[in-house]
Design an enzyme around this catalytic site. Structure first.
Site: not given
Ligand code: GLU
Length: 452
Positions: A89, A110, A125, A164-165, A208, A239
């Site tokens: 994830k 992550q 990622k 997203g990121d 976030t 965001n």
């Molecule tokens: N990109 C976000 C992070 O850095 C969210 C990742 C997600 O929701 O899977 O955690």
């Protein structure tokens, strides 16, 4: 030489061309030292050696046509780092700087972040070195389709769930999900951050930014203070930054900065709800530049080609709380020194690894409450986890319900970090505590599986 130093040295020599991954790995490994003596079983099973090696890294060609029928080729990535506690994830980043080292650093972070959320999610990622800036909607759509044309075979709701990121928001997720659904012929929760009409979760866009603010509030409460009347520096204007401004304002704080890749705005009167609505419209559908803020609100100041942290340093701006929410390594040791001089008491990271190793040391040496990204910004992926749960159950929770769960998760991450820090002899050190708490959960699961 301890196992920790051996692992650090080995990664440094094998992955020389991946400075961001080396930095993230060095930070995590450095804080895991107290676990070595307490867990000989981890040492014997070579968990430390195994956890720095991704399960796999997929690199692929992404060819697409622009509006003038010119063909472009980008490089796509998905690093499936560790699925010991759940499906891989993590987000997808679209930015010209994206390369294997950056995706590995983000995927590695992550693993621990996701473990801290209390939800069953592994770490991964992805992304591409595509620059969405200045591209038409149709170009972004064709790029997203081309990206998914390869990615679809590597992901799935029980295998790997991207989101997203930087550079990937609701529009991009819509195009990617639409294309996945078309070619796989399944409507499943394979991506998170989806639109509300097709399986998205309420509060995911806010998660976030709200989460990092809740985390900062928890840290402040340990010293008997809150956001009321505090000057808060926030970097970025995407965001995370937008919803951090919203929550900070709701909690009585005064958000005074925002930025984008061209410059910084400082509004010492505070970015209130009305001004934030202007920013959301500007940075949302209009895809405009933050400099336009000062045209609308002339009492604010604009500083071109600077970061928020440069401006605080150069202008001597008083700041109580900092929520860096732009990108990695935006705060250097010099910036951190200036922040301490200008009054900062709390730093909670909204972006991934925004403080470099020198900056973290300055914050910790000066008794600044320092909430590392993998704890402080975990609210985003946590609500992604809740989106997965809702998709699996085929129902949708109310925003009150999701927000209450988010708040509960941020509280529990805060407590888990403090408890682990204390248990391993580093009372009050959130960085060590978060890394250890996340690591122990994943390491135990890896141990249970034997040598795989
Ligand atoms: N990109 C976000 C992070 O850095 C969210 C990742 C997600 O929701 O899977 O955690």
């Amino acid at each position: 030489m301890s196992v920790i130093d051996e692992v650090i040295e080995k990664v440094k020599s094998k992955d020389k061309d991946q400075p961001e991954f080396i930095q993230a790995m060095t930070e995590v490994m450095g804080t895991l030292r107290p676990t070595v003596d307490k867990h000989p079983e981890f040492v014997k099973a070579k968990i430390y050696e195994r956890i720095v090696e991704p399960d796999r890294a997929i690199i692929f060609r992404v060819p697409w046509e622009d509006d003038n029928q010119e063909v472009h080729v980008n490089r796509g990535f998905r690093v499936q780092f560790n699925n010991a506690i759940g499906p891989y994830k993590g987000g997808l980043r679209l930015h010209p700087s994206v390369n294997l080292g950056i995706v590995k650093f983000l995927g590695f972070e992550q693993i621990f972040k996701n473990a801290l959320t209390t939800l069953p999610m592994g770490g991964g990622k992805g992304g591409a070195d595509f620059d969405p800036k200045g591209k038409s909607d149709a170009e972004v759509m064709r790029f997203c389709y081309a990206f998914m044309r390869e990615l679809y075979r590597h992901i799935g709701p029980d295998t790997d769930v991207p989101a997203g990121d930087i550079g990937v928001g609701g529009r991009e997720i819509g195009y990617m999900f639409g294309y996945y659904k078309k070619i796989v012929n399944e409507h499943t929760g394979v991506l998170t951050g989806k639109g509300l009409d097709y399986g998205g979760s309420l509060i995911r866009p806010q998660a976030t930014g709200y989460g990092v603010t809740y985390f900062a509030a928890e840290m402040l409460a340990t010293r008997g203070v809150d956001f009321k009347g505090k000057a808060v520096a926030i970097s970025g204007s995407g965001n995370v930054a937008q919803y951090a401004v919203e929550k900070v304002t709701q909690l009585g704080g005064k958000a005074v900065t925002l930025s984008d890749s061209s410059g910084v705005i400082v509004d010492e009167e505070g970015i209130n709800a009305e001004k934030l609505a202007f920013v959301m419209d500007l940075k949302g559908i209009k895809r405009g530049r933050i400099s336009e803020y000062v045209e609308k609100y002339p009492r604010a100041k604009y500083f071109a080609n600077k970061s928020v942290w440069d401006v605080i340093k150069e202008q001597g701006l008083h700041i109580d709380i900092a929520l860096p929410s732009a990108t990695q390594n935006e705060i250097s040791e010099d910036h951190a020194t200036a922040l301490v001089k200008n009054g900062v008491m709390c730093v909670a990271e909204g972006a991934n690894m925004p403080s470099d190793l020198g900056a973290i040391k300055i914050f910790q040496d000066n008794n600044v409450l320092f909430g590392p990204a993998k704890a402080a910004n975990a609210g985003g992926v946590a609500v992604s986890g809740l989106e997965m749960s809702q998709n699996s159950m085929r129902l949708a929770w109310t925003s009150e319900e999701v927000d209450a769960r988010l708040r509960g998760i941020m509280k529990s991450i805060h407590k888990a970090s403090l408890d682990a820090a204390e248990a391993y002899g580093k009372k009050g050190d959130y960085l060590t505590g978060a890394n250890i708490a996340g690591f122990i959960k994943v390491a135990r699961a890896m141990l249970a599986y034997g040598i795989v």
